[in-house]
Design a protein around this motif. Structure first.
Motif, PDB file in Angstrom:
ATOM      1  N   ARG A   1       5.387  23.053  -6.212  1.00 64.22           N
ATOM      2  CA  ARG A   1       6.604  23.560  -5.592  1.00 64.22           C
ATOM      3  C   ARG A   1       7.449  22.407  -5.087  1.00 64.22           C
ATOM      4  N   GLU A   2       8.714  22.640  -4.915  1.00 66.35           N
ATOM      5  CA  GLU A   2       9.609  21.617  -4.390  1.00 66.35           C
ATOM      6  C   GLU A   2       9.077  21.124  -3.046  1.00 66.35           C
ATOM      7  N   GLY A   3       8.822  19.814  -2.966  1.00 69.09           N
ATOM      8  CA  GLY A   3       8.319  19.239  -1.729  1.00 69.09           C
ATOM      9  C   GLY A   3       6.810  19.254  -1.595  1.00 69.09           C
ATOM     10  N   GLU A   4       6.113  19.997  -2.464  1.00 69.64           N
ATOM     11  CA  GLU A   4       4.651  20.046  -2.377  1.00 69.64           C
ATOM     12  C   GLU A   4       4.063  18.736  -2.899  1.00 69.64           C
TER      13      GLU A   4
ATOM     14  N   ARG B   1      10.532  18.933   3.962  1.00 68.64           N
ATOM     15  CA  ARG B   1      11.385  19.935   4.605  1.00 68.64           C
ATOM     16  C   ARG B   1      10.534  20.834   5.495  1.00 68.64           C
ATOM     17  N   GLY B   2      11.208  21.708   6.224  1.00 62.09           N
ATOM     18  CA  GLY B   2      10.528  22.575   7.167  1.00 62.09           C
ATOM     19  C   GLY B   2       9.448  23.408   6.533  1.00 62.09           C
ATOM     20  N   GLU B   3       9.723  23.954   5.336  1.00 65.54           N
ATOM     21  CA  GLU B   3       8.722  24.812   4.691  1.00 65.54           C
ATOM     22  C   GLU B   3       7.535  24.017   4.148  1.00 65.54           C
ATOM     23  N   ASP B   4       7.638  22.680   4.147  1.00 68.08           N
ATOM     24  CA  ASP B   4       6.547  21.861   3.633  1.00 68.08           C
ATOM     25  C   ASP B   4       5.593  21.391   4.735  1.00 68.08           C
ATOM     26  N   LEU B   5       5.902  21.718   5.994  1.00 65.11           N
ATOM     27  CA  LEU B   5       5.061  21.246   7.089  1.00 65.11           C
ATOM     28  C   LEU B   5       3.645  21.804   6.973  1.00 65.11           C
ATOM     29  N   VAL B   6       2.661  20.979   7.345  1.00 66.91           N
ATOM     30  CA  VAL B   6       1.252  21.347   7.262  1.00 66.91           C
ATOM     31  C   VAL B   6       0.642  21.281   8.655  1.00 66.91           C
ATOM     32  N   ARG B   7      -0.026  22.333   9.059  1.00 65.69           N
ATOM     33  CA  ARG B   7      -0.664  22.352  10.376  1.00 65.69           C
ATOM     34  C   ARG B   7      -2.149  22.682  10.293  1.00 65.69           C
ATOM     35  N   GLU B   8      -2.734  22.470   9.150  1.00 63.45           N
ATOM     36  CA  GLU B   8      -4.164  22.698   8.977  1.00 63.45           C
ATOM     37  C   GLU B   8      -4.661  21.776   7.876  1.00 63.45           C
ATOM     38  N   ASP B   9      -5.909  21.351   8.005  1.00 63.04           N
ATOM     39  CA  ASP B   9      -6.517  20.481   6.994  1.00 63.04           C
ATOM     40  C   ASP B   9      -7.013  21.353   5.848  1.00 63.04           C
ATOM     41  N   THR B  10      -6.165  21.502   4.830  1.00 63.52           N
ATOM     42  CA  THR B  10      -6.499  22.400   3.721  1.00 63.52           C
ATOM     43  C   THR B  10      -7.412  21.749   2.693  1.00 63.52           C
ATOM     44  N   SER B  11      -7.652  20.446   2.812  1.00 60.56           N
ATOM     45  CA  SER B  11      -8.490  19.764   1.821  1.00 60.56           C
ATOM     46  C   SER B  11      -9.794  19.275   2.439  1.00 60.56           C
ATOM     47  N   LEU B  12     -10.278  19.974   3.468  1.00 61.88           N
ATOM     48  CA  LEU B  12     -11.543  19.607   4.104  1.00 61.88           C
ATOM     49  C   LEU B  12     -12.693  20.006   3.186  1.00 61.88           C
ATOM     50  N   SER B  13     -13.419  19.010   2.694  1.00 58.40           N
ATOM     51  CA  SER B  13     -14.522  19.305   1.777  1.00 58.40           C
ATOM     52  C   SER B  13     -15.699  19.888   2.540  1.00 58.40           C
TER      53      SER B  13
ATOM     54  N   PHE C   1       0.828  -1.207   0.000  1.00 60.03           N
ATOM     55  CA  PHE C   1       0.000   0.000   0.000  1.00 60.03           C
ATOM     56  C   PHE C   1       0.867   1.264   0.000  1.00 60.03           C
ATOM     57  N   ARG C   2       2.006   1.201   0.628  1.00 58.83           N
ATOM     58  CA  ARG C   2       2.931   2.340   0.548  1.00 58.83           C
ATOM     59  C   ARG C   2       3.414   2.539  -0.883  1.00 58.83           C
ATOM     60  N   THR C   3       3.709   1.434  -1.548  1.00 56.21           N
ATOM     61  CA  THR C   3       4.157   1.524  -2.936  1.00 56.21           C
ATOM     62  C   THR C   3       3.049   2.069  -3.829  1.00 56.21           C
ATOM     63  N   MET C   4       1.820   1.621  -3.596  1.00 52.82           N
ATOM     64  CA  MET C   4       0.688   2.123  -4.359  1.00 52.82           C
ATOM     65  C   MET C   4       0.563   3.631  -4.186  1.00 52.82           C
ATOM     66  N   HIS C   5       0.638   4.099  -2.953  1.00 52.27           N
ATOM     67  CA  HIS C   5       0.507   5.529  -2.686  1.00 52.27           C
ATOM     68  C   HIS C   5       1.643   6.309  -3.341  1.00 52.27           C
ATOM     69  N   ASP C   6       2.870   5.810  -3.196  1.00 56.05           N
ATOM     70  CA  ASP C   6       4.022   6.505  -3.790  1.00 56.05           C
ATOM     71  C   ASP C   6       3.893   6.605  -5.300  1.00 56.05           C
ATOM     72  N   SER C   7       3.359   5.546  -5.929  1.00 59.53           N
ATOM     73  CA  SER C   7       3.211   5.557  -7.387  1.00 59.53           C
ATOM     74  C   SER C   7       2.178   6.584  -7.823  1.00 59.53           C
ATOM     75  N   LEU C   8       1.054   6.650  -7.127  1.00 61.12           N
ATOM     76  CA  LEU C   8       0.033   7.637  -7.476  1.00 61.12           C
ATOM     77  C   LEU C   8       0.568   9.059  -7.292  1.00 61.12           C
ATOM     78  N   VAL C   9       1.345   9.264  -6.242  1.00 62.67           N
ATOM     79  CA  VAL C   9       1.954  10.580  -6.035  1.00 62.67           C
ATOM     80  C   VAL C   9       2.902  10.911  -7.192  1.00 62.67           C
ATOM     81  N   HIS C  10       3.678   9.931  -7.633  1.00 59.24           N
ATOM     82  CA  HIS C  10       4.598  10.139  -8.758  1.00 59.24           C
ATOM     83  C   HIS C  10       3.836  10.597  -9.993  1.00 59.24           C
ATOM     84  N   TRP C  11       2.726   9.911 -10.309  1.00 58.73           N
ATOM     85  CA  TRP C  11       1.973  10.294 -11.504  1.00 58.73           C
ATOM     86  C   TRP C  11       1.199  11.583 -11.294  1.00 58.73           C
ATOM     87  N   GLY C  12       0.872  11.896 -10.052  1.00 63.52           N
ATOM     88  CA  GLY C  12       0.248  13.185  -9.781  1.00 63.52           C
ATOM     89  C   GLY C  12       1.177  14.337 -10.118  1.00 63.52           C
ATOM     90  N   ARG C  13       2.446  14.169  -9.816  1.00 63.25           N
ATOM     91  CA  ARG C  13       3.438  15.200 -10.179  1.00 63.25           C
ATOM     92  C   ARG C  13       3.541  15.334 -11.694  1.00 63.25           C
TER      93      ARG C  13
END
Length: 854
Positions: free
Chosen positions: A232-235, A518-530, A207-219
């Motif tokens: 952006r780098e790291g986004e 990286r530090g600038e990529d940290l997320v502290r809010e749910d930005t995808s709350l539908s 399942f980790r591999t599945m997720h990583d692959s979808l992220v790759h194609w998302g980029r």
């Protein structure tokens, strides 16, 4: 193994047994399990079975039955005995599944691309163009890295000679992988030592591999679509899981996978297409979606281009096909992949494998004939008694006709149907499924507990990566209802097993190289709350409080009925009875016209007691059981948002504690109420200490505070309407404030301190002012990023509460208190309406498109 366990186990004389060889001796890879059972009492296996069933219930693992119109969700059936496969045998299965996935992916790419296979005659045109699964709008669809089939499942069965056969391919939106993962999570504490001893492989890496692959194609989509907006780098690209909704048979699995993979679970209305780009509707505006992991059928994915106009269902996203064609979003699996689900293709795969891969199939399919070929039709008619006939295409009604079940007249009529419409039928050899042991408690079979042989099949899963396909070690073992079942289906009462694949020493796991956060990529809010999820969270908070309110009111009322003589009841009893009537706990009696009115004395104590007992245990009437049922249904729509511990508490609350139609005793009812109150306190604890204070939590908190505010103001109005000399213990008990009052005052309740505690005390979690402060605080937090959202409705009323003078205003005879409480209640209702219009009736006008290039 002790004879008492083996005695009822009957290995098939003419089939393959997974546990025993032809001589009746245990196979090598089963010996460790059987040795561990050898000296165990049957009672221990019964305890394991009960532990598995309890865990399934508490985790809320369900499988919806399509034919059940009552809306019930059937608990997932997991047998505690696994199916064990040695690594040598698994290696052959794994290689065959990888080959087959690669072959089907190439077929899919060709049919929706150059169509060389049709021109060369390797695929009959009628088999493709006559299939409703062939979606013409998807011709020419862009596929990153040549992958159209991102997730694949194949159903396998073992022949009597021990060889594995393919009986069906699942290419549209394969289900079952999440259930297999849940099976392992439940079974791990059942046999922890055996899992280590047998060196059983974990499915987690898959399942980790599945997720990583979808992220790759998302980029890739973000950078290479015709509306590029490079990340952006790291986004991280936004990957969502598209679900048909809670009515889907495998909705639990979809929610479980979304939670496990960390993906937003989206329904069709949560997504929109603007200028060929897919967006998720969130409270922050529109966020660009790069990958859709779909569990919606092909034709329903896009009502604009793919759906039949006669079908009014709305499960998909209008414009999705165009967005995918333009390469702006990856849909996994690619739209149109249901074409390969047809069993009619099975007979053509050997030649296609040699043509496309240059090698023969490593695992044969069950013998299959498409009747659209004249020679195949005659073969089918000649061998009809040994075959099962199925539809060729998905647009035909599903059926399975076994030739040997037909009498002479039925046979003649069926052959006439075959000759009239040969393209519509395929024929397959009837598969004699292998058998494996299941543990039964003996009750259902009318015998002793022990091992019984049941027919089994194996569903294996593969996912695509940029460097090829990988296979999940194990899969979903499906168990038939008996040893000789001809059809494997969980829809008809089948069960499942955990699948144990033994690892080869030193075997390496495949894993994509991930980018580091990286530090600038940290997320502290749910930005995808539908917007839909936010509304469900608010209503979940309200329903939790409604359960708590009804539970406490029933407990107070029944305590008075059970413990206070009629001639000793004071003015508090009409007030409590009036509240029960208001919340419709007294059966068909309607609410009083005015909130301050008391119900007419039309019930005897026996009538009232019967109604309240029913309100505790029966979901057929207004009361606790119905409210708990509604809470659980709402929670099902938020499955991916809650932890396993949260779900265990919800699962316990949903369990029937009194048989339907039975009248519970007084002690049973009070125990039910006490346990429900404790479970609700546990849920509140999870909300306070187990959830991040993000946007979703704030909406849930507002829901809880609003509901508590409405309840508390109503209760205080009822109390103020009763005789001023009435007992106030019930009011403190109903408001969960008795202990606080006794610690502070060590005296009998009086109006001044009680009103101060329940109305004006900012430290009391049950007071009116505490709720107002909590709601305003949450609204102020939301307003910081989303603008004013209703705090002004309560702020003036808060000042009025703060301005109340203890000696002058906090007394039973002050008419201003009733008026103030009524206005607070009305303001709470108005606030909910404003929140709904502002956040849940999404128009897309609140903010710009997130991720859209300037």
């Amino acid at each position: 193994m002790p004879n008492r366990l083996l005695a009822p186990y009957l290995a098939a004389a003419d089939g393959f047994d997974e546990m025993l060889d032809a001589a009746g001796a245990p196979r090598a890879h089963w010996r460790a399990l059987l040795a561990s059972l050898e000296h165990e009492a049957p009672d221990l296996m019964r305890q394991r079975r009960e532990a598995v069933q309890r865990q399934v219930r508490e985790n809320g693992v369900t499988y919806n039955v399509q034919a059940d119109t009552s809306g019930r969700q059937r608990p997932w059936d997991l047998n505690p005995l696994p199916l064990i496969l040695p690594h040598e045998e698994w290696s052959a299965i794994e290689a065959a599944v990888i080959q087959r996935a690669a072959l089907l992916n190439k077929i899919l790419g060709d049919v929706y691309g150059r169509q060389d296979l049709l021109r060369e005659g390797l695929l009959p045109p009628a088999l493709v163009h006559g299939n409703a699964g062939f979606l013409r709008p998807c011709h020419g669809m862009r596929h990153h890295d040549g992958v159209a089939l991102h997730f694949y499942a194949v159903d396998l069965a073992r022949a009597p000679d021990g060889r594995w056969w393919v009986i069906a391919d699942r290419t549209q939106a394969p289900s079952g992988a999440g259930y297999a993962l849940e099976n392992r999570a439940i079974m791990t504490p059942v046999f922890p030592d055996l899992l280590r001893e047998l060196n059983v492989r974990s499915p987690v890496q898959f399942f980790r591999t599945m997720h990583d692959s979808l992220v790759h194609w998302g980029r890739r989509c973000a950078a290479e679509g015709d509306s590029p907006a490079p990340l952006r780098e790291g986004e991280m690209p936004l990957v969502v899981l598209l679900t048909p909704g809670p009515g889907a048979e495998t909705y639990y699995e979809q929610a479980y996978l979304a939670r496990y993979l960390g993906l937003p679970l989206a329904e069709g209305d949560d997504l929109t297409v603007r200028d060929g780009v897919v967006y998720l509707k969130t409270l922050d505006g529109l966020h660009r979606v790069h990958v859709i992991m779909r569990r919606v059928d092909d034709a329903a994915c896009d009502p604009l281009e793919l759906q039949n106009s006669a079908d009014s269902t709305r499960l998909g996203v209008p414009g999705l096909t165009q967005a995918a064609r333009r390469g702006n979003v990856l849909v996994a699996n690619s739209l149109g992949s249901s074409l390969l689900d047809s069993g009619a293709l099975l007979g053509f795969l050997p030649a296609l494998s040699r043509r496309l891969l240059g090698e023969p199939l490593k695992m044969p399919s069950v013998a299959t004939w498409w009747c659209g070929e004249p020679a195949a039709l005659e073969t089918v008619i000649a061998r009809l008694d040994r075959l099962v006939i199925k539809p060729s295409f998905p647009q035909l009604p599903p059926f399975a006709v076994f030739g040997r079940d037909l009498d002479a007249a039925g046979r003649a009529a069926f052959i006439a149907r075959l000759r009239a419409h040969p393209n519509d039928y395929i024929a397959q050899e009837v598969v004699r499924l292998s058998q494996a042991p299941v543990w039964t408690d003996g009750a259902a079979a009318g015998g002793l507990p022990g091992l019984k042989a049941h027919a089994v099949g194996l569903r294996v899963f593969a996912c695509a990566t940029p460097s090829g396909y990988v296979v999940m070690p194990g899969g979903l073992t499906r168990v038939a209802t008996g040893p000789d079942a001809r059809v494997l289906t969980i829809q008809r009462g089948g069960a499942s097993k955990d699948t144990w694949v033994q690892a080869r020493a030193g075997a390496e796991q495949h894993r994509l190289q991930q980018r580091r956060i990286r530090g600038e990529d940290l997320v502290r809010e749910d930005t995808s709350l539908s917007s839909r999820t936010a509304e469900n969270l608010l209503w979940f908070g309200r329903h939790v409080e409604r359960c708590d309110n009804v539970c406490r009111l029933l407990r107070v009322a029944l305590n008075i009925l059970f413990n206070v003589r009629v001639d000793e009841r004071g003015a508090e009893w009409p007030a409590v009875q009036g509240l029960c009537s208001w919340f419709q706990l007294l059966g068909a009696q309607s609410r009083p016209a005015a909130q301050g009115a008391t119900p007419a004395a039309i019930h005897t104590d026996a009538d009232i007691e019967s109604a309240l007992l029913l309100a505790v245990v029966s979901p057929a009437v207004h009361g606790l059981a119905r409210q708990q049922q509604q809470l659980h249904r709402l929670a099902d729509q938020l499955h991916e948002r809650f932890s396993a511990d949260n779900w265990r508490t919800l699962g316990r609350m949903a369990q029937p504690v009194v048989p339907p139609g039975a009248r519970p005793s007084q002690s049973e009812v009070m125990t039910i109420l006490d346990e429900a109150a404790a479970a609700l306190m546990t849920l509140a604890g999870f909300a306070l200490d187990g959830m991040t204070r993000d946007l979703g939590w704030r909406f849930m908190s507002i829901g809880r505070r609003l509901e508590r505010l409405q309840f508390q103001t109503l209760v205080l109005q009822r109390a103020l309407a009763m005789d001023g000399n009435g007992n106030l213990d019930w009011l403190l008990e109903l408001s969960d404030s008795s202990i606080t009052y006794r610690v502070r005052y060590r005296a009998q309740p009086e109006w001044l301190p009680v009103l101060d505690l329940l109305l004006c005390d900012e430290t009391n979690p049950r007071s009116v002012l505490y709720q107002i402060n909590g709601i305003i605080g949450a609204l102020d937090k939301i307003a910081a990023t989303h603008g004013p959202c209703g705090a002004d409705l309560l702020a003036p009323l808060k000042q009025e509460v703060l301005a109340l003078r203890p000696d002058a205003d906090l007394n039973h005879g002050n008419p201003r208190l009733g008026d103030l409480l009524n206005r607070i209640q009305l303001a709470g209702a108005a606030l909910y309406e404003q929140i709904g219009v502002q956040f849940f009736s999404y128009s897309g006008s609140r903010s710009g498109l997130q991720g859209k290039p300037a």
